[in-house]
Enzyme design. Structure first.
Site, short mmCIF file in Angstrom:
data_model
loop_
_atom_site.label_atom_id
_atom_site.label_comp_id
_atom_site.label_asym_id
_atom_site.label_seq_id
_atom_site.Cartn_x
_atom_site.Cartn_y
_atom_site.Cartn_z
N ASP A 1 0.75 -1.25 -0.08
CA ASP A 1 -0.07 -0.13 -0.17
C ASP A 1 0.92 1.20 0.22
OD1 ASP A 1 -2.00 -1.71 0.29
OD2 ASP A 1 -2.64 -0.97 2.29
N ASP B 1 4.05 1.66 -1.24
CA ASP B 1 4.47 2.01 -2.63
C ASP B 1 3.29 2.56 -3.66
OD1 ASP B 1 6.99 1.23 -1.76
OD2 ASP B 1 7.16 -0.85 -2.59
N PHE B 2 2.32 1.89 -3.34
CA PHE B 2 1.14 2.33 -4.27
C PHE B 2 0.90 3.86 -4.06
CE2 PHE B 2 -3.15 3.36 -5.24
CZ PHE B 2 -3.19 2.51 -6.66
N ASP B 3 0.75 4.27 -2.64
CA ASP B 3 0.44 5.39 -2.25
C ASP B 3 1.76 6.55 -2.71
OD1 ASP B 3 -1.69 5.03 -1.35
OD2 ASP B 3 -1.36 4.99 0.90
N LEU C 1 -36.12 -10.85 -10.75
CA LEU C 1 -36.15 -12.46 -10.83
C LEU C 1 -37.52 -12.87 -10.08
CD1 LEU C 1 -32.73 -13.42 -10.47
CD2 LEU C 1 -33.83 -13.29 -12.55
N GLU D 1 -25.10 -18.67 -9.43
CA GLU D 1 -24.48 -17.45 -8.75
C GLU D 1 -24.88 -17.13 -7.45
OE1 GLU D 1 -24.88 -14.40 -11.87
OE2 GLU D 1 -24.44 -15.75 -13.56
N LYS E 1 -26.55 -14.48 -5.22
CA LYS E 1 -27.34 -13.41 -5.06
C LYS E 1 -26.94 -12.57 -4.25
CE LYS E 1 -32.34 -12.45 -5.80
NZ LYS E 1 -32.17 -11.05 -5.14
N ASP F 1 -26.71 -8.81 -2.10
CA ASP F 1 -27.63 -7.97 -1.52
C ASP F 1 -27.17 -6.59 -1.82
OD1 ASP F 1 -29.90 -7.52 -0.36
OD2 ASP F 1 -29.48 -8.27 1.77
N ARG G 1 -31.56 0.83 -11.24
CA ARG G 1 -32.44 0.12 -12.06
C ARG G 1 -33.76 0.68 -11.91
NH1 ARG G 1 -36.88 -2.88 -10.04
NH2 ARG G 1 -37.17 -4.64 -11.61
N GLU H 1 -24.13 -5.72 -9.51
CA GLU H 1 -24.63 -5.38 -8.22
C GLU H 1 -23.74 -4.57 -7.47
OE1 GLU H 1 -27.74 -6.50 -8.08
OE2 GLU H 1 -28.20 -6.45 -5.93
N TYR I 1 -22.66 -9.41 -13.56
CA TYR I 1 -23.37 -10.65 -13.94
C TYR I 1 -23.94 -10.59 -15.14
CZ TYR I 1 -26.78 -8.51 -10.90
OH TYR I 1 -27.79 -7.62 -10.58
N LYS J 1 -29.39 -19.52 -13.45
CA LYS J 1 -29.64 -19.23 -14.75
C LYS J 1 -29.40 -20.14 -15.73
CE LYS J 1 -28.07 -14.62 -13.63
NZ LYS J 1 -26.94 -13.62 -13.75
N LYS K 1 -34.29 -17.98 -2.47
CA LYS K 1 -33.81 -17.15 -1.31
C LYS K 1 -33.50 -17.93 0.19
CE LYS K 1 -35.59 -12.83 -1.64
NZ LYS K 1 -35.38 -11.44 -1.74
N CYS L 1 -35.48 7.86 34.55
CA CYS L 1 -33.98 7.52 34.00
C CYS L 1 -33.20 6.46 34.71
CB CYS L 1 -33.09 8.86 33.82
SG CYS L 1 -31.63 8.53 33.24
N CYS M 1 -29.80 8.76 36.10
CA CYS M 1 -30.10 9.93 36.92
C CYS M 1 -31.28 9.91 37.70
CB CYS M 1 -29.90 11.14 36.46
SG CYS M 1 -31.16 11.64 35.23
N CYS N 1 -34.86 11.30 28.64
CA CYS N 1 -34.62 11.72 29.97
C CYS N 1 -34.28 13.16 29.82
CB CYS N 1 -33.30 11.03 30.48
SG CYS N 1 -32.75 12.41 31.91
N CYS O 1 -27.58 14.71 33.72
CA CYS O 1 -27.54 13.36 33.49
C CYS O 1 -26.29 12.76 32.93
CB CYS O 1 -28.82 12.76 32.77
SG CYS O 1 -28.88 11.05 32.29
S1 IVH Z 1 -29.45 -11.46 -12.84
C1 IVH Z 1 -32.82 -11.04 -15.90
N1 IVH Z 1 -27.69 -12.41 -11.11
O1 IVH Z 1 -31.30 -9.72 -7.87
C2 IVH Z 1 -31.57 -10.93 -14.84
N2 IVH Z 1 -29.33 -10.58 -10.26
O2 IVH Z 1 -34.55 -10.11 -8.44
C3 IVH Z 1 -31.79 -10.43 -13.67
N3 IVH Z 1 -28.94 -10.01 -8.13
O3 IVH Z 1 -32.39 -6.84 -9.65
C4 IVH Z 1 -30.49 -10.20 -12.87
N4 IVH Z 1 -27.10 -10.96 -7.64
O4 IVH Z 1 -30.24 -6.72 -8.14
C5 IVH Z 1 -28.59 -11.58 -11.48
N5 IVH Z 1 -26.05 -12.78 -9.69
C6 IVH Z 1 -27.16 -12.12 -9.84
C7 IVH Z 1 -27.55 -11.36 -8.81
C8 IVH Z 1 -28.79 -10.69 -9.18
C9 IVH Z 1 -28.08 -10.12 -7.14
C10 IVH Z 1 -30.20 -9.00 -8.04
C11 IVH Z 1 -30.48 -7.90 -9.00
C12 IVH Z 1 -31.78 -8.25 -9.50
C13 IVH Z 1 -32.56 -8.76 -8.38
C14 IVH Z 1 -33.40 -9.86 -9.21
#
Ligand code: IVH
Length: 672
Positions: free
Chosen positions: A34, A36-38, A84, A113, A115, A117, A136, A173, A225, A290, A314, A408, A411, A426, A432
């Site tokens: 880090d 050297d990078f800086d 989805l 894949e 998912k 968050d 989106r 994402e 993705y 997929k 999920k 409280c 106090c 309080c 307090c």
């Molecule tokens: S594919 C048509 N891949 O999940 C293809 N989505 O309910 C749609 N998400 O809006 C997206 N990880 O925000 C895809 N590996 C992944 C994902 C992913 C998270 C989210 C994405 C999407 C929502 C779908």
């Protein structure tokens, strides 16, 4: 150095540092320290500063952001961003698999894949350069947040040379790693800002910020993705192949993405990640499955909302049963009392849970909590677990109901609860201990008065010794040298450092002082807005609640809180003590250079979203040409500069008062 040499050094450093960024943020395999990078980054920044004409927009120095973007432009997605359908159990997944088999037979593969968050984003690249980043939104159109996306270190602003297509869109994402989330959220709490509930909300809130230099301070990451482009299916036969290519162009593709040929393989992937996900540094809430082959994806097609060739599985939020040992009540610096459940330690989502939030008295009543109850604890996306229910079958005989204290816990002052609010307070602000200490700790914190040489523990010690009972006392500490010297482990050096830090804090600008006062709901950003709008504390003290609420982004709740704070004689007295100590209670305005006086004696209000200029730019133009800005619409006003998405009530009020309503173009014409 000759100019030609400078140019080639800049080019070499740019390439080298971009490569290191790629290795660090995308491959997670850094090959340079880090430090050297800086050093190299600093060298590049210095060369660019000396030769601004050589600054490459793709330079790694540009990843720190700095532009204030306009209100975001709404952009239509070329390909709609679909969601989805979700499944929650094996049976629903089997149904999905069967539906697919009916159409395709048995000859197909899945890509599994994680998912992630976070929030989905669509990126457009033209000739290898990132030209557009869009959220989106409603799936059909979203906000253009390109400047903010450009601050994300793992998103290349320019692709490595290679065989990427001239024009394509890539979806992924944006998310925040848990560690960064926890660190930054802690800072928010220390600053009196409202913490985010989970990393997803933090990431989403960050991407929508107007100030991209603030975005750059909050480390976001992005997994890509999905690839879209006109003749994609000629170039790639499968989703998997496209992901491999995308990876080679420099994008961050998750290394856990896996090809599966049968449903049992998919189920094994799902069950593996059900536990393993807790060891990831980021949150996932499920798995996405997929169909791999593009031709087969087309054959399956879409429903109105989602593709038939993909589905998500999920995970349930994890729950565990444990015993409620006691409820304790914490008093914060604003006097707000927060109940906390102390639990028998239990394993949940890979961590040991000992405490859970209970929010307020309503929550305790809703759960009908009793001492030693067996409670159900859930850890969803939130970092702090919560109690979601009570197993009444396991209730002890003659259970004692949890009674919310009326006084409280520190106090003993009777607690108050304001109408319409769920929280107990309080009111003993000046007596307090946790409130007194908390307020001083907030005042000295980095984002407020930034007093070096003084930490939270010092405040506690000095409070206990009777040397600090309110913020004004800080500025009298120098008169207590001998008492300070008697404090254990407080050497001469530390005392000098602290006193110097306190003296230096007198230079902190008005907005920091205002933030440091710790007015409820007044975080850093609001303090800055108030300081800039009212210029000094006297104007702010005299302002009515309506005047305060007329400031952009300041709502009724904040305005009321500010008014209430500044109407309290105790606070006014504290402010006057600080004023006597020469703290900054007014903004230092830069000498204004008038470009013309074409707008002299004319007053303006700017409202809405504009096509060519940001509101800040329009305000500056008005003031530079001698015009005056007003905070609200009244009979005194001459012009309302109206953009898109303006509130209908403002417009109606202006029309009623017969005020001239003009566009940004008309304003520009007035000063040309
Ligand atoms: S594919 C048509 N891949 O999940 C293809 N989505 O309910 C749609 N998400 O809006 C997206 N990880 O925000 C895809 N590996 C992944 C994902 C992913 C998270 C989210 C994405 C999407 C929502 C779908």
């Amino acid at each position: 150095m000759e100019k030609g040499d400078v140019a080639s050094r800049i080019a070499a450093l740019t390439k080298e540092l971009n490569d290191h960024n790629y290795k660090y943020y995308v491959l997670a395999q850094p090959s340079i320290s880090d430090f050297d990078f800086d050093q190299k980054l600093a060298e590049l920044a210095a060369l660019e500063k000396a030769h601004p004409e050589l600054l490459d927009p793709d330079s790694p120095t540009q990843k720190v952001g700095g532009d204030i973007t306009k209100q975001f432009k709404t952009v239509r997605h070329k390909w709609p961003m679909l969601s989805l359908s979700n499944t929650y159990n094996e049976k629903e997944l089997k149904d999905f698999d069967e539906r697919i088999r009916k159409v395709l037979g048995d000859d197909f593969e899945y890509v599994c894949e994680l998912k992630f968050d976070g929030l989905s984003i669509s990126l457009t690249y033209e000739q290898g350069a990132l030209t557009k980043g869009v959220t989106r939104g409603d799936g059909t159109q979203g906000d253009e947040v390109t400047t903010n996306i450009k601050t994300i270190k793992s998103v290349p602003n320019r692709l490595k040379s290679g065989t990427y297509p001239d024009l394509f869109e890539i979806r992924g994402e944006v998310f925040m790693h848990r560690a960064a989330f926890e660190r930054l959220n802690k800072e928010r709490v220390e600053n009196g800002d409202i913490p985010y509930a989970n990393p997803r909300n933090f990431a989403a809130g960050t991407i929508k910020l107007q100030d991209s230099s603030e975005v750059a301070k909050r480390p976001l990451d992005c997994f890509l993705y999905f690839l879209y482009m006109d003749d994609r299916d000629r170039l790639f036969k499968t989703h998997w192949d496209s992901l491999q290519a995308v990876k080679s162009w420099g994008f961050h593709v998750c290394e856990h993405t896996t090809l599966c040929s049968t449903l049992p393989e998919v189920l094994a992937f799902i069950s593996y990640w059900e536990n393993a996900r807790h060891k990831l540094s980021y949150d996932i809430d499920g798995i996405v499955i997929k169909v791999n082959n593009y031709a087969q994806q087309h054959e399956l097609g879409f429903t109105a909302k989602s593709p038939r060739w993909a589905i998500s599985y999920k995970y349930k939020a994890e729950e565990a049963e444990t015993i409620l040992q006691s409820v304790s009540y914490q008093v914060g610096r604003t006097g707000a009392v927060t109940p906390v459940a102390n639990l028998q330690p239990v394993q949940l989502s890979g961590t040991t849970v000992k405490r859970a939030t209970l929010h307020n008295a309503n929550e305790i009543a809703r759960l009908d909590l009793h001492e030693l109850d067996t409670v159900l604890v859930e850890k969803g996306g939130e970092i702090i677990p919560k109690i979601v229910g009570v197993n009444k079958d396991k209730r002890v005989p003659e259970p004692v109901q949890i009674a919310y204290p009326t006084e409280c816990p520190v106090c003993n002052t009777p607690l108050i609860r304001k109408e319409g609010e769920a929280v107990h307070y309080c009111p003993n602000e000046l007596g307090c201990p946790p409130q007194i200490v908390g307020k001083i700790q907030h005042f000295i914190s980095r984002k407020a008065m930034d007093i070096a040489g003084m930490g939270n523990e010092t405040v506690e010690v000095l409070y206990k010794k009777g040397l600090l009972t309110q913020v004004g006392d800080l500025y009298h500490l120098h008169r207590h040298q001998s008492e300070l010297e008697q404090i254990e482990r407080f050497g001469e050096r530390s005392i000098q450092n602290m006193l110097q830090g306190i003296e230096k804090s007198k230079e902190q600008p008005f907005q920091k002082v205002l933030f440091g006062l710790g007015i409820r709901y007044v975080g850093e950003t609001i303090a800055k807005k108030l300081a800039n709008s009212f210029k000094n504390i006297d104007n702010l003290i005299q302002a009515s609640t309506e005047d305060i609420a007329a400031v952009e982004e300041i709502g009724e709740r904040i305005a009321q809180s500010v008014k209430e704070y500044l109407s309290n004689p105790l606070h006014l007295q504290q402010i006057s003590v600080l004023k006597n100590e020469q703290l900054q209670f007014a903004i230092v305005e830069e000498e204004l250079q008038l470009t013309s006086s074409k707008l002299a004696d004319k007053s303006f209000v700017i409202s809405g979203v504009f096509e060519h200029y940001s509101r800040e730019e329009l305000s500056k133009l008005i003031v530079e040409n001698g015009g005056k800005l007003l905070s609200g619409i009244s009979a005194k006003l001459n012009y309302l500069v109206a953009g898109d998405k303006m509130g209908p009530s403002k417009l109606a009020k202006a029309q009623k008062l017969n005020i001239a309503i003009i566009s940004e173009d008309e304003l520009i014409k007035m000063i040309q």
